[in-house]
Enzyme design. Structure first.
Site, PDB file in Angstrom:
ATOM      1  N   ASP A   6       0.840  -1.206   0.000  1.00 30.67           N
ATOM      2  CA  ASP A   6       0.000   0.000   0.000  1.00 30.67           C
ATOM      3  C   ASP A   6       0.879   1.263   0.000  1.00 30.67           C
ATOM      4  O   ASP A   6       1.875   1.303  -0.719  1.00 30.67           O
ATOM      5  CB  ASP A   6      -0.968  -0.059   1.192  1.00 30.67           C
ATOM      6  CG  ASP A   6      -2.120   0.913   1.074  1.00 30.67           C
ATOM      7  OD1 ASP A   6      -3.117   0.599   0.413  1.00 30.67           O
ATOM      8  OD2 ASP A   6      -2.007   2.029   1.641  1.00 30.67           O
TER       9      ASP A   6
ATOM     10  N   TYR B  37      -3.805  11.092   1.404  1.00 29.31           N
ATOM     11  CA  TYR B  37      -4.273  10.946   0.011  1.00 29.31           C
ATOM     12  C   TYR B  37      -4.273  12.291  -0.693  1.00 29.31           C
ATOM     13  O   TYR B  37      -3.920  12.395  -1.862  1.00 29.31           O
ATOM     14  CB  TYR B  37      -5.670  10.320  -0.025  1.00 29.31           C
ATOM     15  CG  TYR B  37      -5.649   8.844   0.263  1.00 29.31           C
ATOM     16  CD1 TYR B  37      -5.508   8.379   1.558  1.00 29.31           C
ATOM     17  CD2 TYR B  37      -5.761   7.910  -0.762  1.00 29.31           C
ATOM     18  CE1 TYR B  37      -5.459   7.025   1.831  1.00 29.31           C
ATOM     19  CE2 TYR B  37      -5.722   6.557  -0.501  1.00 29.31           C
ATOM     20  CZ  TYR B  37      -5.572   6.121   0.792  1.00 29.31           C
ATOM     21  OH  TYR B  37      -5.522   4.779   1.045  1.00 29.31           O
TER      22      TYR B  37
ATOM     23  N   HIS C 151      -4.643  -7.744  -0.273  1.00 29.12           N
ATOM     24  CA  HIS C 151      -3.969  -6.461  -0.073  1.00 29.12           C
ATOM     25  C   HIS C 151      -3.202  -6.372   1.250  1.00 29.12           C
ATOM     26  O   HIS C 151      -2.161  -5.747   1.320  1.00 29.12           O
ATOM     27  CB  HIS C 151      -5.015  -5.352  -0.149  1.00 29.12           C
ATOM     28  CG  HIS C 151      -4.432  -3.984  -0.149  1.00 29.12           C
ATOM     29  ND1 HIS C 151      -3.675  -3.505  -1.194  1.00 29.12           N
ATOM     30  CD2 HIS C 151      -4.466  -2.992   0.775  1.00 29.12           C
ATOM     31  CE1 HIS C 151      -3.290  -2.264  -0.921  1.00 29.12           C
ATOM     32  NE2 HIS C 151      -3.751  -1.930   0.261  1.00 29.12           N
TER      33      HIS C 151
END
Ligand SMILES: *[C@@H]1O[C@H](CO)[C@@H](O)[C@H](O)[C@H]1NC(C)=O
Length: 475
Positions: A245, A395, A451
């Protein structure tokens, strides 16, 4: 008119001419080669990522040297903290789930009641805190903010061996806790042929127990710069780096910043931020003409996993990203006040990102791969540290200025290992990965996992890290 007669050249003249032309060719080749080497060196010089040291603390940087002491840290809790949590959980207002909606509308509200009940009545945060403290934690201040990390040394290093330093970096919505089962497999491997690691697991600034940046603009390169400094402060001249990630991008940036210092890079997530024409064409037509695009069977399965159009799936699953890349502070405020809201938001990702098909299950398949204790411990790290808003802001800082920041244009030259887990969100064929990672020494198709691979399949992850590091160490 006197005609010039062509006389045959003497052998001496011929030889002279030959020598001249050989010299001429040699000089020409020399110039071309020299120019090429100069170009390559210059190009490589330009291709090292550059970053200016930051100051992320509140207000202006103080005069004088930064305090570089390393302070031991322990996770703690209190009765007040737990009472506050329980009061807020008790005040949640249940919502009826749509009939037959599974996880297609987000986290299923009916199943959520079970998670909440477990959290309120059975989950024991105090014993989880003890578990968190089983590894030594530290804090140190870098660029004005407190950086939290685990530093786990092997209990004993076999004679003739040295421990291999490895930094492992988590992502969103995870934490250093994702590595808890993996760490002992690396520091105390059961196979005597295995390498013994010394592991450092930091919290990304703004995540868990690392302080959140107080200034705008803190992105993966800023985090990479801080983590390189952390490793050097701990005395490592060279080390390995591992990530998934955001952690994969941060460790990749570390390798781009300091290709001499990062001895090897192992990632289990390698999306290509800057697609080439060839990539776009292969996404459109690769399913029908795999050979034309150099795809093997794994690539076809990986790039085109389901009947659903890839774009549709991306749109369905990336709403959170759009919110977090634009207005993180708005929705984040609700999550920071409501433990139930926070758990819903985080655990939906642990369902869908572990296996896309889990969306078809009433319980999101959450406990097929994880225990509620582990999942809720990760949620608690976000809750007690109140880090959800800064974690979401990451983000905005990374995606807010377009999808192609400078580091996407710089290749990674350090030896790289890529572990492809079959249920990862995006699959990157080796062909594409090579465009960014110029020195891939191992590319593994893993047997199982999604993930959150380090947490879900620690054994497989440990094996692949061993395999990769052994290849690099032998060189
Ligand atoms: C944990 O310890 C720190 C430092 O002593 C203190 O400031 C903090 O309030 C404690 N946290 C809890 C939840 O008791």
């Amino acid at each position: 008119m006197v005609e010039e007669r062509h006389r045959p050249q003497s052998a001496v003249q011929q030889q002279q001419q030959q020598t001249l032309s050989t010299m001429f060719t040699a000089v020409l080749v020399g110039i071309v080669l020299g120019g090429l080497i100069y170009f390559l060196v210059q190009r490589n010089k330009n291709q090292v990522l550059k970053v200016e040291d930051g100051w992320w603390g509140a207000g202006a940087p103080p005069d004088g040297e930064e305090d570089d002491t390393i302070r031991p840290f322990k996770v703690n809790t209190s009765d007040e903290e737990l009472e506050d949590l329980h009061r807020r959980i008790d005040q949640t207002r249940p919502v009826a789930a749509l009939e037959d909606s599974q996880f297609h509308y987000g986290f299923n509200s009916q199943y959520l009641e079970k998670v909440i009940s477990y959290w309120r009545n059975d989950f024991n945060w105090k014993s989880q805190v003890d578990k968190l403290n089983q590894f030594p934690h530290f804090k140190t201040t870098i660029e004005g903010i407190d950086i939290h990390y685990l530093h786990v040394k092997p209990k004993k290093v076999p004679q003739g061996k040295t421990a291999i330093p490895l930094i492992m970096v988590h992502g969103w919505p995870g934490s250093f806790y994702e590595f808890y089962r993996l760490i002992p497999l690396l520091t105390e491997p059961s196979n005597p042929d295995d390498l013994v690691f010394e592991v450092v697991c930091p919290s990304i600034p703004g995540y868990g127990f690392s302080e959140a940046p107080h200034k705008k603009g803190f992105n993966t390169v800023s985090a990479a710069n801080i983590f390189v400094k952390l490793m050097k402060r701990l005395g490592f001249q060279q080390f390995y780096a591992q990530g998934g990630d955001w952690g994969s991008l941060i460790t990749t940036n570390m390798a781009q910043l300091e290709p001499q210092t990062v001895k090897g890079l192992h990632v289990n997530f390698a999306p290509i931020a800057k697609p080439s024409i060839q990539m776009i064409l292969s996404m459109m037509f690769g399913r029908y003409f795999p050979n034309l695009f150099g795809f093997n069977d794994m690539d076809v399965k990986g790039v085109f996993p389901c009947k659903e159009k890839m774009l549709v799936n991306v749109l369905k699953e990336s709403g959170y990203m759009h919110i977090q890349a634009t207005k993180p502070d708005t929705v984040g405020r609700g999550l920071n006040d409501s433990p139930v809201g926070l758990a819903t938001y985080i655990l939906e990702k642990f369902s869908t990102w572990t296996k896309g098909e889990f969306r078809n299950l009433e319980d999101g398949g959450l406990t097929r791969k994880f225990s509620l204790d582990d999942l809720l411990t990760n949620v608690m790290i976000y809750w007690v540290s109140e880090c959800i808003i800064p974690s979401m802001r990451f983000y905005k800082e990374n995606l807010g200025k377009g999808l192609n920041p400078p580091h996407t244009k710089i290749p990674v030259v350090v030896p790289t290992g890529i572990a492809c887990f079959p249920d990862e969100l995006v699959y990157t064929p080796e062909l594409w990965a090579k465009k960014k990672f110029h020195n891939i020494v191992s590319f593994s198709h893993m047997a199982r996992g999604g993930h959150f691979a380090a947490m879900e399949e620690p054994q497989l992850m440990a094996e692949d890290i061993q395999k990769f590091t052994k290849i690099v160490e032998k060189k």
